[in-house]
Design an enzyme around this catalytic site. Structure first.
Site, PDB file in Angstrom:
ATOM      1  N   HIS A 133      -3.899 -26.779  -8.265  1.00 43.41           N
ATOM      2  CA  HIS A 133      -3.809 -28.059  -7.553  1.00 43.41           C
ATOM      3  C   HIS A 133      -2.358 -28.375  -7.178  1.00 43.41           C
ATOM      4  O   HIS A 133      -2.052 -28.646  -6.019  1.00 43.41           O
ATOM      5  CB  HIS A 133      -4.389 -29.161  -8.449  1.00 43.41           C
ATOM      6  CG  HIS A 133      -4.356 -30.528  -7.839  1.00 43.41           C
ATOM      7  ND1 HIS A 133      -5.453 -31.093  -7.240  1.00 43.41           N
ATOM      8  CD2 HIS A 133      -3.358 -31.439  -7.730  1.00 43.41           C
ATOM      9  CE1 HIS A 133      -5.126 -32.295  -6.777  1.00 43.41           C
ATOM     10  NE2 HIS A 133      -3.864 -32.538  -7.071  1.00 43.41           N
ATOM     11  N   GLU A 134      -1.487 -28.328  -8.170  1.00 41.40           N
ATOM     12  CA  GLU A 134      -0.089 -28.686  -7.905  1.00 41.40           C
ATOM     13  C   GLU A 134       0.577 -27.654  -6.995  1.00 41.40           C
ATOM     14  O   GLU A 134       1.450 -27.998  -6.197  1.00 41.40           O
ATOM     15  CB  GLU A 134       0.685 -28.858  -9.215  1.00 41.40           C
ATOM     16  CG  GLU A 134       0.129 -29.953 -10.150  1.00 41.40           C
ATOM     17  CD  GLU A 134      -0.093 -31.315  -9.497  1.00 41.40           C
ATOM     18  OE1 GLU A 134       0.621 -31.650  -8.520  1.00 41.40           O
ATOM     19  OE2 GLU A 134      -1.005 -32.038  -9.952  1.00 41.40           O
ATOM     20  N   HIS A 150       0.005 -28.689  -3.493  1.00 47.27           N
ATOM     21  CA  HIS A 150       0.985 -29.695  -3.052  1.00 47.27           C
ATOM     22  C   HIS A 150       2.311 -29.023  -2.693  1.00 47.27           C
ATOM     23  O   HIS A 150       2.953 -29.360  -1.696  1.00 47.27           O
ATOM     24  CB  HIS A 150       1.252 -30.716  -4.169  1.00 47.27           C
ATOM     25  CG  HIS A 150       0.170 -31.746  -4.332  1.00 47.27           C
ATOM     26  ND1 HIS A 150      -0.187 -32.599  -3.328  1.00 47.27           N
ATOM     27  CD2 HIS A 150      -0.604 -32.082  -5.393  1.00 47.27           C
ATOM     28  CE1 HIS A 150      -1.146 -33.431  -3.769  1.00 47.27           C
ATOM     29  NE2 HIS A 150      -1.418 -33.128  -5.015  1.00 47.27           N
ATOM     30  N   GLU A 178      -3.076 -34.476  -0.522  1.00 47.08           N
ATOM     31  CA  GLU A 178      -4.191 -34.176  -1.421  1.00 47.08           C
ATOM     32  C   GLU A 178      -5.177 -33.216  -0.758  1.00 47.08           C
ATOM     33  O   GLU A 178      -5.846 -32.442  -1.444  1.00 47.08           O
ATOM     34  CB  GLU A 178      -4.865 -35.487  -1.828  1.00 47.08           C
ATOM     35  CG  GLU A 178      -5.673 -35.418  -3.102  1.00 47.08           C
ATOM     36  CD  GLU A 178      -4.876 -35.086  -4.355  1.00 47.08           C
ATOM     37  OE1 GLU A 178      -3.623 -35.154  -4.338  1.00 47.08           O
ATOM     38  OE2 GLU A 178      -5.519 -34.742  -5.363  1.00 47.08           O
TER      39      GLU A 178
END
Ligand code: ZN
Length: 505
Positions: A268-269, A272, A298
């Site tokens: 997820h990160e 980003h 997101e």
């Protein structure tokens, strides 16, 4: 372009870079606070952050900057709005207007308060002690209302707060979108709940942290994470932070008794970070050189975490490697069992651990509670009960404590109330639209993912989204990239196809 224009432009860039340097220095202090700083550093750190932020704010609101923008605007009037200089002026003007509407003393008060509030939350959450954070939260709500008051003319008190993270979005636009989504999700969750539950026990074994870390870091390197321009550290509540184009860091947390937590947080990160690493290096240190909005950001974290990282194709390639890393734990678990385990749908209490289908209901609850707090319909004292009631109504689960209820997310304890959550669900919706557009351009992408290749997908995202930075408002970016305004259909189709197959619906 004449020399007068070039001189003014150079002065603008110098001023904007100086402001950005102060924000980046504050980001380093914040990163340190959330990763390595000992607890007793909190008080001084709050003061240091307030100093940097109020100084940045003073520079951002300087009358000389306003005069410079006034002088430059007629010079760029002939440029198309998507010219880099025109976009830079638009974003610089927006930031200047925001800064001049907020008094420096207010900005410092917010910075100092949120630092102390975060510290109180970090101590109160493990003790399940809402009473300890309640006075902080009451002041946060008061500051949030005061913030909105500096931007009169809004249709809803939350609009100025939403505009900070998702520029151009409003309560009036988001409410119907979320209502339609909830109407779609509720029967889907019910249909899945009527099927036999997936067996996720394979994920709940002992998985040594170091091996988890090595596997996750190797995978994101294959996705395209550049460790010469970033690193991964541990924290309580994972986040990504950008100090510059050459330094986009991610954080994660590991649970040795649950494989999913650390791994998917890393994916997820990293998503980003890809957005920030993919911006134009010529815009580094300038307001254009960063992602367009919380929702756009997101969309990328969820894309790499879920659409790629929880897909069958991805694991066809990576599952044998994961089995080799954890032979005792996963040697006897089939790919199909593992794939069902990481996509198990089950209403639960914790947002960050929620599956793709129920996740948005967690967000919609928070969005609604934020609006009610700001509207004055809900008092902070009643928030824990309101939280519990909403979870029972929307997800059918009961929180026995506040630690896994109203204390679970950092947002309200480390920032203002309002505008902190809608970006997560907007991100899922946008992710559906962007991925559908990528597949239309490159139908070979799923086949490549199943061979452990991500360059076509990553390249398409970089070219169409990352490289643009914040040149376009999110709504315009979506229109440009997908040919349509923000809409639910591609995301609904993605969920229906994936979970229809998983649960034989
Ligand atoms: Zn995120």
């Amino acid at each position: 372009m004449d020399t007068k224009y070039q001189t003014l432009r150079a002065e603008l860039i110098e001023r904007l870079r100086e402001i950005n340097d102060l924000h980046s220095a504050a980001a380093v202090l914040e990163w340190d606070q959330l990763t390595y700083m000992p607890p007793r550093g909190a008080e001084a750190r709050g003061r240091q952050l307030a100093t940097l932020q109020s100084h940045a704010h003073r520079l951002g609101a300087a009358p000389e900057l306003g005069k410079l923008l006034d002088a430059l605007e007629p010079e760029i009037a002939h440029l198309p709005p998507d010219h880099d200089d025109a976009a830079l002026l638009r974003v610089a003007r927006r930031d200047f207007e925001r800064a001049t509407k907020l008094p420096s003393a207010f900005v410092a008060e917010v910075a100092n308060h949120t630092s102390l509030s975060y510290d109180a939350w970090a101590g109160a959450r493990p003790d399940d002690d809402f009473a300890r954070v309640r006075p902080f939260l009451e002041k946060t709500l008061d500051l949030s209302r005061r913030y909105a008051g500096y931007f009169p003319g809004y249709a809803h008190i939350a609009d100025p707060l939403i505009d900070r993270s998702d520029e151009g979005m409003t309560v009036a636009a988001i409410r119907p979108l979320f209502a339609d989504l909830r109407q779609f999700l509720t029967p889907l969750v019910q249909a899945i709940s009527a099927r036999p539950p997936a067996d996720a026990s394979s994920l709940h074994q002992h998985f040594p942290e170091q091996i988890q870390r090595e596997f996750g870091e190797a995978a994101i390197q294959d996705f395209g994470y550049d460790f010469t321009r970033g690193r991964q550290d541990k924290t309580l509540h994972p986040f990504m932070t950008r100090f510059s184009w050459g330094d986009c860091r991610i954080t994660t947390r590991f649970d040795e008794e649950h494989l999913g937590a650390g791994l998917f947080s890393t994916f997820h990160e990293a998503g980003h970070a890809f957005y920030e690493m993919g911006t134009d290096p010529a815009h580094d240190g300038l307001p254009l050189g960063s992602g367009a909005s919380a929702g756009a950001h997101e969309s990328q974290s969820r894309l790499w975490e879920n659409v790629v990282g929880r897909s069958l194709g991805f694991w066809q390639h990576y599952y044998p490697k994961l089995q080799a890393a954890f032979p005792q734990q996963l040697g006897g678990v089939t790919l199909e069992t593992f794939y069902r385990a990481i996509n198990k749908v089950e209403p639960s209490l914790i947002r960050v651990e929620a599956d793709e289908v129920t996740y948005n209901l967690h967000v919609i609850i928070r969005f609604e509670l934020e609006l009610e707090l700001l509207e004055g319909k809900l008092a902070i004292a009643d928030l824990p009960e309101a939280w519990r009631a909403r979870y029972e109504e929307y997800l059918g689960v009961h929180s026995p404590n506040d630690r896994d209820g109203v204390l679970q997310d950092v947002h309200w304890y480390a920032g203002l109330i309002g505008g902190s959550f809608q970006g997560y669900t907007l991100g899922n919706i946008l992710c559906g639209q962007f991925y559908a557009a990528a597949l239309q351009a490159h139908p070979e992408i799923p086949g490549e993912i199943a061979r452990g290749r991500f360059d076509t997908l990553h390249g398409w995202l970089r070219h169409n989204i990352y490289r643009q930075g914040s040149k376009y408002l999110t709504g315009d970016l979506v229109q440009r990239v997908t040919g349509s305004p923000i809409q639910l259909t591609p995301y609904q189709e993605y969920l229906t196809t994936k979970y229809g197959a998983l649960y034989n619906l």
